[in-house]
Design an enzyme around this catalytic site. Structure first.
Site, PDB file in Angstrom:
ATOM      1  N   HIS A  25       0.842  -1.208   0.000  1.00 37.90           N
ATOM      2  CA  HIS A  25       0.000   0.000   0.000  1.00 37.90           C
ATOM      3  C   HIS A  25       0.875   1.256   0.000  1.00 37.90           C
ATOM      4  O   HIS A  25       0.581   2.228  -0.699  1.00 37.90           O
ATOM      5  CB  HIS A  25      -0.872   0.055   1.257  1.00 37.90           C
ATOM      6  N   GLY A  84      -2.790  -2.130  -6.912  1.00 40.43           N
ATOM      7  CA  GLY A  84      -1.626  -3.009  -6.974  1.00 40.43           C
ATOM      8  C   GLY A  84      -1.814  -4.133  -7.982  1.00 40.43           C
ATOM      9  O   GLY A  84      -2.909  -4.679  -8.134  1.00 40.43           O
TER      10      GLY A  84
END
Ligand code: PAF
Length: 293
Positions: free
Chosen positions: A37, A150
């Site tokens: 993250h 991601g």
């Protein structure tokens, strides 16, 4: 770091930043942040003058019997990490703010046809409908110039990019590389569930995909050979129970099968994706294979 809990305040803050001439970047998360993250946050900060991280454990993307209740949460720790990473705003609405009147009263869903029922969507019915819906809501609330996701969640990234294109959404969808532990395990909030033994076994997924990466260099390689190579390595770790190992075309996610070599199919990219369980914990990982036309 500023924390905002309501849709209205978030939209106002984002529009004010835009009014000051700043590009707005959004990193949507479900919290319990890790280096993966934070790499998205760094990318967002390098491209945008005003950055928001949303933290919302979205109930509509969890199926019955999944880990919604026990999904790891630690807002204080997340806030400290985000402060250090230099984020401007944490948007952390509660369920009532995101789904007023309760989930049973929510009537509008975003379904990305064809992409949401395969791979992880085959076993997790409704998961991607929940993801697409909440991401649409977050994009509508924050109105970012760019939103960051991601590559570890490859299917999610492909689906969101398709949704944003199909629905003429104004935000640019940016997909960033998977961040890994030293032994290759893809970072995931769910890694926190693993026992010591399971954690030791988990890198088998990365080893299997690395074996396929090497085989993919062979110009005559067939799809089934890559899938078999992955399965063979996975079989060496009996505690890992594969859910699927699949090679699919990007961006339509059609399964690639048959005898024709992978490189003779006119594809630019293929996705080799793995999901499976170590004990109770479901893990996923993938390899994007670049193919010349
Ligand atoms: O990847 C996640 O953490 C979630 O699926 C997302 C994109 C934040 C939507 O809830």
């Amino acid at each position: 770091v500023e924390t905002i809990r309501t849709v209205e305040a978030m939209r106002r803050r984002s529009r004010a930043a835009r009014g000051e001439g700043l590009l707005v970047g959004l990193v949507p998360t479900m919290g319990y942040l890790h280096e993966g993250h934070l790499s998205l946050v760094r990318r967002a900060r390098s491209e945008c003058g005003f950055t928001v991280t949303s933290i919302f454990v979205n109930p509509t993307q969890f199926g019955p019997g999944e880990d919604l209740e026990r999904y790891p949460r630690d807002l204080d720790r997340d806030a400290a990490l985000l402060e250090e990473a230099g984020i401007d705003v944490i948007f952390c609405p509660d369920d009532a703010e995101m789904y007023p009147g309760g989930l049973s009263r929510h009537r509008t869903w975003v379904e990305v046809e064809g992409l949401s029922g395969v791979l992880c969507g085959a076993a997790r019915t409704g998961h991607f409908r929940g993801v697409a819906t909440v991401v649409t809501k977050l994009l509508n609330i924050v109105e970012p110039d760019a939103a960051y996701f991601g590559q570890k969640d490859a299917q999610q990234a492909i689906l969101i990019r398709r949704m944003a294109g199909d629905l003429d959404m104004a935000s640019r969808i940016v997909v960033c590389p998977t961040v890994r532990e030293a032994d290759g395990l893809a970072m995931s909030s769910r890694n926190a569930y693993l026992s010591e033994d399971e954690r030791r076994a988990a890198p088998v997924i990365h080893r299997a995909l690395e074996r396929a990466r090497r085989e993919a260099g062979n110009p005559g390689v067939r799809p089934g050979e890559l899938v078999d190579a992955v399965r063979e390595v996975l079989a060496g770790e009996p505690s890992f129970a594969p859910e699927y190992v699949e090679l699919v075309a990007v961006p339509d996610l059609d399964r690639l099968e048959g005898d024709r070599p992978l490189r003779e199919r006119g594809l630019r990219e293929a996705l080799l994706a793995v999901a499976g369980r170590l004990g109770e914990t479901r893990l996923i990982d993938n390899l994007m294979i670049e193919l010349e036309r």
